[in-house]
Design an enzyme around this catalytic site. Structure first.
Site, mmCIF file in Angstrom:
data_model
loop_
_atom_site.group_PDB
_atom_site.id
_atom_site.type_symbol
_atom_site.label_atom_id
_atom_site.label_comp_id
_atom_site.label_asym_id
_atom_site.label_seq_id
_atom_site.Cartn_x
_atom_site.Cartn_y
_atom_site.Cartn_z
ATOM 1 N N GLY A 9 0.825 -1.207 -0.121
ATOM 2 C CA GLY A 9 0.027 -0.066 -0.005
ATOM 3 C C GLY A 9 0.781 1.341 -0.048
ATOM 4 O O GLY A 9 0.610 2.230 0.568
ATOM 5 N N ASP A 73 -2.380 -6.365 -6.529
ATOM 6 C CA ASP A 73 -3.838 -6.086 -6.353
ATOM 7 C C ASP A 73 -4.169 -6.843 -5.441
ATOM 8 O O ASP A 73 -4.370 -8.405 -5.523
ATOM 9 C CB ASP A 73 -4.549 -6.136 -7.721
ATOM 10 C CG ASP A 73 -5.861 -5.405 -7.423
ATOM 11 O OD1 ASP A 73 -6.444 -5.515 -6.377
ATOM 12 O OD2 ASP A 73 -6.287 -4.826 -8.385
ATOM 13 N N SER A 120 -1.167 -1.253 4.569
ATOM 14 C CA SER A 120 -1.534 0.020 4.654
ATOM 15 C C SER A 120 -2.245 0.293 3.369
ATOM 16 O O SER A 120 -1.992 1.323 2.683
ATOM 17 C CB SER A 120 -0.089 0.923 4.608
ATOM 18 O OG SER A 120 -0.727 2.283 4.923
ATOM 19 N N TYR A 172 -9.244 2.748 11.527
ATOM 20 C CA TYR A 172 -9.677 4.275 11.871
ATOM 21 C C TYR A 172 -10.810 4.079 13.003
ATOM 22 O O TYR A 172 -11.363 3.108 12.887
ATOM 23 C CB TYR A 172 -10.067 4.783 10.666
ATOM 24 C CG TYR A 172 -10.518 6.215 10.636
ATOM 25 C CD1 TYR A 172 -9.800 7.250 11.415
ATOM 26 C CD2 TYR A 172 -11.535 6.757 10.151
ATOM 27 C CE1 TYR A 172 -10.242 8.269 11.504
ATOM 28 C CE2 TYR A 172 -12.277 8.140 10.333
ATOM 29 C CZ TYR A 172 -11.413 8.776 10.843
ATOM 30 O OH TYR A 172 -11.782 10.244 10.841
ATOM 31 N N TYR A 182 -17.636 8.849 6.717
ATOM 32 C CA TYR A 182 -16.942 7.728 6.199
ATOM 33 C C TYR A 182 -17.803 6.709 5.930
ATOM 34 O O TYR A 182 -17.868 5.832 6.711
ATOM 35 C CB TYR A 182 -15.862 7.621 7.431
ATOM 36 C CG TYR A 182 -14.741 6.492 7.090
ATOM 37 C CD1 TYR A 182 -13.426 6.987 6.659
ATOM 38 C CD2 TYR A 182 -14.777 5.475 7.686
ATOM 39 C CE1 TYR A 182 -12.436 6.394 6.469
ATOM 40 C CE2 TYR A 182 -13.637 4.374 7.699
ATOM 41 C CZ TYR A 182 -12.580 4.919 7.085
ATOM 42 O OH TYR A 182 -11.319 4.117 6.710
ATOM 43 N N ARG A 223 -3.310 10.669 -0.237
ATOM 44 C CA ARG A 223 -4.217 10.768 -1.240
ATOM 45 C C ARG A 223 -5.641 9.953 -1.069
ATOM 46 O O ARG A 223 -6.467 10.588 -1.580
ATOM 47 C CB ARG A 223 -3.288 9.777 -2.251
ATOM 48 C CG ARG A 223 -3.961 9.855 -3.779
ATOM 49 C CD ARG A 223 -3.111 8.963 -4.519
ATOM 50 N NE ARG A 223 -3.884 8.533 -5.938
ATOM 51 C CZ ARG A 223 -3.554 9.259 -7.116
ATOM 52 N NH1 ARG A 223 -2.659 9.974 -7.156
ATOM 53 N NH2 ARG A 223 -4.486 8.944 -8.129
HETATM 54 P P1 NAI Z 1 -2.563 6.245 0.841
HETATM 55 O O1 NAI Z 1 -3.245 6.662 -0.123
HETATM 56 O O2 NAI Z 1 -1.186 6.409 0.962
HETATM 57 O O3 NAI Z 1 -2.546 4.361 1.146
HETATM 58 C C1 NAI Z 1 -3.705 3.580 0.332
HETATM 59 C C2 NAI Z 1 -2.880 2.670 -0.571
HETATM 60 O O4 NAI Z 1 -3.694 1.542 -0.931
HETATM 61 C C3 NAI Z 1 -2.638 3.422 -1.895
HETATM 62 O O5 NAI Z 1 -1.187 3.209 -2.254
HETATM 63 C C4 NAI Z 1 -3.439 2.528 -2.894
HETATM 64 O O6 NAI Z 1 -2.878 2.636 -4.214
HETATM 65 C C5 NAI Z 1 -3.363 1.276 -2.262
HETATM 66 N N1 NAI Z 1 -4.353 0.309 -2.713
HETATM 67 C C6 NAI Z 1 -5.689 0.632 -2.961
HETATM 68 N N2 NAI Z 1 -6.433 -0.353 -3.324
HETATM 69 C C7 NAI Z 1 -5.394 -1.349 -3.633
HETATM 70 C C8 NAI Z 1 -5.346 -2.880 -3.887
HETATM 71 N N3 NAI Z 1 -6.543 -3.483 -4.206
HETATM 72 N N4 NAI Z 1 -4.297 -3.508 -3.941
HETATM 73 C C9 NAI Z 1 -3.163 -3.058 -3.418
HETATM 74 N N5 NAI Z 1 -3.055 -1.669 -3.041
HETATM 75 C C10 NAI Z 1 -4.305 -0.808 -2.909
HETATM 76 O O7 NAI Z 1 -3.497 6.426 1.961
HETATM 77 P P2 NAI Z 1 -3.319 6.375 3.539
HETATM 78 O O8 NAI Z 1 -4.412 7.236 4.138
HETATM 79 O O9 NAI Z 1 -1.948 6.433 4.203
HETATM 80 O O10 NAI Z 1 -3.847 4.935 4.117
HETATM 81 C C11 NAI Z 1 -3.028 3.706 4.534
HETATM 82 C C12 NAI Z 1 -4.097 2.918 5.380
HETATM 83 O O11 NAI Z 1 -4.335 4.098 6.515
HETATM 84 C C13 NAI Z 1 -5.378 2.660 4.992
HETATM 85 O O12 NAI Z 1 -5.704 1.423 5.659
HETATM 86 C C14 NAI Z 1 -6.232 3.939 5.578
HETATM 87 O O13 NAI Z 1 -7.516 3.381 6.033
HETATM 88 C C15 NAI Z 1 -5.612 3.926 7.081
HETATM 89 N N6 NAI Z 1 -5.931 5.310 7.839
HETATM 90 C C16 NAI Z 1 -5.653 6.471 7.114
HETATM 91 C C17 NAI Z 1 -6.326 7.571 7.901
HETATM 92 C C18 NAI Z 1 -6.147 9.063 7.203
HETATM 93 O O14 NAI Z 1 -6.493 9.982 7.767
HETATM 94 N N7 NAI Z 1 -5.165 9.179 6.075
HETATM 95 C C19 NAI Z 1 -6.667 7.419 9.259
HETATM 96 C C20 NAI Z 1 -6.785 6.367 10.062
HETATM 97 C C21 NAI Z 1 -6.398 5.152 8.909
#
Ligand code: NAI
Length: 286
Positions: A9, A73, A120, A172, A182, A223
């Site tokens: 991720g 994926d 992630s 979250y 959400y 993002r």
């Molecule tokens: P991010 O956009 O950096 O990370 C999400 C990633 O998931 C992206 O790189 C995307 O390409 C990837 N992704 C989506 N579908 C996919 C798939 N089918 N296979 C492989 N990769 C896939 O955003 P973020 O926010 O850092 O997210 C990381 C984690 O943190 C997530 O689980 C999110 O729910 C969690 N989170 C984020 C918060 C926030 O405020 N940004 C708060 C609490 C938790």
């Protein structure tokens, strides 16, 4: 020997996955990434062109090394699961072996084993819809990408994880408290992820001596979060109401992930660890 980490991720330098990679690299781990197939090209070319060099800087001044980036994926477990329209999609045609099972086989072939697995990633096609208006398709897609993806990754990686290994996901607080906005079943997906953290901690602990924890993180302008549409409001709300009235940095989450993955946390498993400036402890806003 240093530890080897696989972080699923990461597709840019703004999210939690990137920050976790940096904290693990700073602690001496070797870094392997799993990047969503449609985002792989831009990510790799940006890496090559040095676009992330500034944010690759570690506390000692060196640059984080990424040993290998695997296309992934995580909604597909093996090639038989991949539907025709994805197979022939031009963003997928350029890559191969990106289902969970194949990625783990490649990592095994390349390196033999890992010590740390980080999940992630999340995706909910109807995240902007209230749960009351969410379709069955949207709900199940959210669970598939955001919850089952962790089960699948751990299921496939655990057999090649060294005893004493650790896995971490990101959750979250919308799983346990009402966070309007959400939607799309994402709150349900996080509730499943947290429950699975406990059950998998038992099963993977007994079978593989691997720990399973999840970090309940505060709001970050990643993002994925920008796509939900209310991230600035959540950041302002946290600054106004949390016990620590400062903006949360991704690095603070990265550092806790590095702690949880380390022997310092050798007795912590099945836990939801809050890294949110304490916002979860508040009963009302101020
Ligand atoms: P991010 O956009 O950096 O990370 C999400 C990633 O998931 C992206 O790189 C995307 O390409 C990837 N992704 C989506 N579908 C996919 C798939 N089918 N296979 C492989 N990769 C896939 O955003 P973020 O926010 O850092 O997210 C990381 C984690 O943190 C997530 O689980 C999110 O729910 C969690 N989170 C984020 C918060 C926030 O405020 N940004 C708060 C609490 C938790």
């Amino acid at each position: 020997r240093g530890k080897r980490a696989f972080i699923a991720g990461v597709a840019d330098d703004n999210g939690y996955g990137w920050a976790i990679a940096k904290s693990l690299a700073a602690a001496g781990a070797e870094i392997l990434l799993g990047t969503w197939v449609p985002a792989l090209n831009i990510f790799e070319s940006s890496l090559r062109r040095g676009k992330f060099d500034e944010s690759r800087k570690l506390p000692d001044g060196s640059l984080m090394e990424i040993t290998k980036v695997y296309p992934l994926d995580a909604v597909f477990d093996n090639p038989d699961d991949v539907p025709e329209d994805i197979k022939s999609n031009k963003r997928y045609l350029g890559s191969s072996k990106w289902t969970v099972k194949e990625v783990v086989e490649s990592v095994k072939q390349d390196f033999g084993s890992i010590d740390i697995l980080v999940h992630s990633l999340a995706n909910g096609p109807e995240v902007v819809k209230p749960l009351l208006e969410t379709s069955r398709y949207g709900y199940l897609a959210a669970i598939s990408a955001s919850s089952y993806s962790f089960i699948s990754l751990l299921q496939h990686f655990a057999p090649i994880m060294n005893p004493g290994g650790a896995s971490i996901s990101l959750t979250y607080i919308a799983s346990e408290r009402i966070i309007p906005g959400y939607g799309g079943g994402m709150s349900s997906a996080k509730a499943a992820l947290e429950s699975d953290t406990r059950v998998l901690a038992f099963e993977a602990g007994r079978k593989h001596r691997v720990r399973v924890n999840t970090i309940s993180a505060g709001p970050l302008r990643s993002r994925a979060a920008k796509a939900i549409g209310f991230i600035d409001m959540m950041i302002d709300y946290s600054s106004a109401n949390a016990p620590l009235p400062k903006e949360l940095s991704a690095e603070e989450v990265g550092n806790v992930a590095a702690f949880l993955a380390s022997p310092l946390a050798s007795a912590i498993t099945g836990s939801v660890v809050y890294v949110d400036n304490g916002l979860n402890a508040m009963g009302v806003g101020v």
